[in-house]
Design an enzyme around this catalytic site. Sequence first.
Site, short mmCIF file in Angstrom:
data_model
loop_
_atom_site.label_atom_id
_atom_site.label_comp_id
_atom_site.label_asym_id
_atom_site.label_seq_id
_atom_site.Cartn_x
_atom_site.Cartn_y
_atom_site.Cartn_z
N GLY A 7 19.69 34.93 26.02
CA GLY A 7 18.27 35.19 25.86
C GLY A 7 17.43 34.01 26.28
O GLY A 7 17.91 33.12 26.97
N ASN A 8 16.17 34.01 25.90
CA ASN A 8 15.27 32.92 26.24
C ASN A 8 14.31 32.66 25.09
O ASN A 8 14.29 33.41 24.12
CB ASN A 8 14.53 33.22 27.55
CG ASN A 8 13.65 34.45 27.43
OD1 ASN A 8 12.61 34.41 26.79
ND2 ASN A 8 14.09 35.55 28.03
#
Length: 230
Positions: free
Chosen positions: A33-34
Site C-alpha cells: 500500500g501507500n
Amino acid sequence: RFAASHGGPLSGRRVVVSAGGTREPLDPVRFIGNRSSGRQGAALAAVAAARGADVELVAANVDAALLPDGVRVTAVETTAELHDVMTARAGTADVLVMAAAVADFRPVHTAASKTKKNDDGSVAPIELTQNPDILATLAAGRRRGQVIVGFGAETGDAGGSVLDHGRAKARRKGADLLAVNQVGVGQGFGDVPNQVVVLDGSGTEVATVAGSKAEVAAGLWDVIAELLRD
Ligand code: CTP
Ligand code: CA
C-alpha cells in the site's frame, strides 16, 4: 465546516472523487500500500458538496473520521475495485477526480492463507504486475462536456524538475487537468500545507493553488467550474 448549498455554482452536477490509497493483498493479513491519507480527496468532495454538487466519494482505505458529511461514500480496497467503481460512474458523472494514490503494481499471486516463514531462512520473492491506469482509461473514454481531473505526485530528480515530470505526465494521461503536487520533505502527504500547479492536458500551466488541502480544493473547483461553463 462546509454548509451545503443548493443552487451553488456546482448545483445539479454529478461529481465522483476518489481518495485514499489502494491496497493490494499479499495474503489475508498483508498488503502492498501507500501512505495517502485521503485528506485531499475528502476536502475536494466536501468543497464540491458545499457548492451544490451531488457528490460520491470513492474511498480507498480512508479513516472513517476523515469522511465528510453530505457526500455518498463508496468504500474500496484494491485498485481493481476502484477501477470498477470509477468506470461504472463514468457514464453519468459530469466530473471525475482521481485524487486517490493508486498502487502501480499488484502481486501476481494472493495467498489464500497467511504466508509462513521458511525453516531454512530462504525468502520467496514477490512477483508483481502493473495495474491498469484508471485516470488514463477515464480520459480516453471522456464524454462531451465531462471533466476528468488527476493528481500527480512528483519529486524532482536527475531526469527533470517536479514541473518537467508533471508536464510529461499531464500529456501522457490526457486528462483535462492534472494537479501536480511536490511530495517528500514534509509536503503533500498528511496534514500539511501544499502547493499545487494545475496543468491542462497539453502540460500548460493554468493555475497555481497554495495552502491547506481545503484551500487547494477550493482553488481547483474554481478551475473545474470554468471548464464546465465552456
Ligand atoms: N492513477 C490511476 N491509475 C493508476 C496510477 C495512477 O488512475 N494505475 C492516477 C492517480 O490517481 C493520479 C494520477 O493517475 O490522479 C497520477 O498518479 P501518479 O502515481 O502520479 O502517476 P503514474 O502514472 O502512476 O506515474 P508514476 O510512475 O510517476 O507513479
Ligand atoms: Ca504511480
